[in-house]
Motif scaffolding. Structure first.
Motif, PDB file in Angstrom:
ATOM      1  N   LYS A 139      -3.538  -8.937   1.750  1.00 52.49           N
ATOM      2  CA  LYS A 139      -2.652  -8.241   2.680  1.00 52.49           C
ATOM      3  C   LYS A 139      -1.207  -8.329   2.213  1.00 52.49           C
ATOM      4  O   LYS A 139      -0.732  -9.376   1.774  1.00 52.49           O
ATOM      5  CB  LYS A 139      -2.770  -8.846   4.081  1.00 52.49           C
ATOM      6  CG  LYS A 139      -1.894  -8.142   5.129  1.00 52.49           C
ATOM      7  CD  LYS A 139      -2.258  -8.560   6.539  1.00 52.49           C
ATOM      8  CE  LYS A 139      -3.607  -7.978   6.928  1.00 52.49           C
ATOM      9  NZ  LYS A 139      -3.909  -8.222   8.366  1.00 52.49           N
ATOM     10  N   LYS A 141       2.975  -6.390   2.936  1.00 50.94           N
ATOM     11  CA  LYS A 141       3.820  -5.573   3.801  1.00 50.94           C
ATOM     12  C   LYS A 141       4.790  -4.765   2.955  1.00 50.94           C
ATOM     13  O   LYS A 141       5.460  -5.302   2.072  1.00 50.94           O
ATOM     14  CB  LYS A 141       4.601  -6.461   4.781  1.00 50.94           C
ATOM     15  CG  LYS A 141       5.445  -5.689   5.775  1.00 50.94           C
ATOM     16  CD  LYS A 141       6.088  -6.615   6.798  1.00 50.94           C
ATOM     17  CE  LYS A 141       6.880  -5.833   7.837  1.00 50.94           C
ATOM     18  NZ  LYS A 141       7.482  -6.714   8.867  1.00 50.94           N
ATOM     19  N   THR A 143       8.061  -3.377   2.234  1.00 49.38           N
ATOM     20  CA  THR A 143       9.385  -3.810   2.679  1.00 49.38           C
ATOM     21  C   THR A 143      10.528  -2.967   2.122  1.00 49.38           C
ATOM     22  O   THR A 143      11.673  -3.116   2.543  1.00 49.38           O
ATOM     23  CB  THR A 143       9.629  -5.275   2.284  1.00 49.38           C
ATOM     24  OG1 THR A 143       9.395  -5.434   0.875  1.00 49.38           O
ATOM     25  CG2 THR A 143       8.679  -6.195   3.043  1.00 49.38           C
ATOM     26  N   GLN A 180       4.882  -1.065   7.132  1.00 44.17           N
ATOM     27  CA  GLN A 180       3.451  -1.121   7.406  1.00 44.17           C
ATOM     28  C   GLN A 180       2.784  -2.242   6.596  1.00 44.17           C
ATOM     29  O   GLN A 180       3.212  -2.565   5.492  1.00 44.17           O
ATOM     30  CB  GLN A 180       2.787   0.217   7.055  1.00 44.17           C
ATOM     31  CG  GLN A 180       3.289   1.396   7.845  1.00 44.17           C
ATOM     32  CD  GLN A 180       2.806   1.382   9.280  1.00 44.17           C
ATOM     33  OE1 GLN A 180       1.752   0.847   9.585  1.00 44.17           O
ATOM     34  NE2 GLN A 180       3.592   1.962  10.172  1.00 44.17           N
ATOM     35  N   GLU A 181       1.737  -2.810   7.174  1.00 42.61           N
ATOM     36  CA  GLU A 181       0.930  -3.810   6.473  1.00 42.61           C
ATOM     37  C   GLU A 181      -0.395  -3.187   6.043  1.00 42.61           C
ATOM     38  O   GLU A 181      -1.058  -2.529   6.845  1.00 42.61           O
ATOM     39  CB  GLU A 181       0.668  -5.034   7.356  1.00 42.61           C
ATOM     40  CG  GLU A 181       1.889  -5.906   7.571  1.00 42.61           C
ATOM     41  CD  GLU A 181       1.539  -7.227   8.248  1.00 42.61           C
ATOM     42  OE1 GLU A 181       0.429  -7.339   8.796  1.00 42.61           O
ATOM     43  OE2 GLU A 181       2.388  -8.137   8.226  1.00 42.61           O
TER      44      GLU A 181
END
Length: 288
Positions: A139, A141, A143, A180-181
């Protein structure tokens, strides 16, 4: 043995002595045990694939080695290194009988190996390398963005995702991915973790292929699927079914006559469709 096959003693057959009663009770107990085992063996095989997160029960923590055994289901027992359940103080965080969730690192005929430390490791670089070598999803993110793609934070480290690798579809608006992740595959780890390249599109493709394979075994079950219209042509529409596309011909859109697909659906529409068939193209690709 099934429940209806168990032979019960006739109530009118007279009294039995204690030995016969005990014998019958033992037989009944064995029968029910066999029944439970049979039911367990008939369950569908658990989805235990490399990269999957699974949950099991710790059955053994060896005192003579670094091995921990984790029972995943009636058919599968996995192995985990003992240091995976020990904290910084050297204390056991888990004990026999505890539930534990981990990632499948490797799977072959002889062994299933688990690891808890994807994304929560004391050594992020080691985990990045493990994820790259095993092609495990990690996982991250989104950025930031730059000329060629996106900046992604994974395990506390900054990674780069080319714009072509952030999705399985064409990216028209980079801003919609910001903050969003997502899960990514690690493509490259260089310079001691200072140069990390990731891909989401390859993971989506892999997951889509797995879903199509699963659908092939159920194509005769009148499956109903939810999707989003991705592209509209005069002759039909391409529908995103969650990582893979299906094609809906204009003649299948309504019982009434539809001249052009755009008269019936628009890009971005949510639709519910029935799976008619899965074809294999000349180049070996699957088409729904």
């Amino acid at each position: 043995m099934r429940y209806q096959d168990i032979q019960w003693e006739d109530e009118d057959s007279g009294f039995t002595d204690d030995k016969s009663t005990k014998k019958a009770e033992v037989q009944d107990e064995v029968s029910f045990e066999d029944l439970l085992l049979q039911d367990a063996s008939q369950d569908d095989e658990a989805d235990i694939r490399v990269g999957r997160q699974v949950t099991g029960t710790i059955s053994t923590i060896s005192s003579h080695s670094d091995t921990v055994l984790v029972v995943l289901d009636a058919l599968h027992t996995a192995v985990m290194d003992k240091n995976q359940i020990i904290n910084d103080k050297g204390e056991m965080e888990f004990h026999v009988g505890d539930k534990i969730t981990a990632y499948v690192i490797t799977k072959n005929d002889d062994e299933i190996l688990l690891s808890r430390r994807m994304g929560q490791s004391k050594n992020p670089l080691e985990d990045l390398l493990m994820a790259r070598n095993s092609q495990l999803p990690v996982k991250g993110k989104v950025t930031g963005e730059n000329k060629g793609g996106f900046e992604v934070t994974i395990m506390g480290k900054r990674a780069f995702c080319p714009v072509s690798q952030i999705d399985s579809k064409f990216v028209a608006n980079k801003a919609e991915y910001m903050g969003q992740e997502f899960n990514f595959l690690i493509e490259k780890v260089e310079e001691g973790g200072r140069n990390v390249v990731v891909s989401r599109s390859k993971l989506l493709k892999r997951e889509g292929e797995a879903k199509i394979t699963e659908l092939e075994s159920r194509v005769d079950q009148d499956l109903i699927l939810d999707g989003v219209v991705r592209e509209v042509k005069d002759f039909g529409a391409f529908v995103d079914l969650g990582g893979f596309d299906g094609f809906m011909h204009v003649s299948e859109m309504s019982y009434a006559r539809v001249n052009r697909a755009s008269d019936y659906v628009q890009k971005g529409d949510k639709v519910r469709v029935k799976l008619l068939k899965i074809e294999t193209t000349d180049d070996g690709k699957k088409r729904l």
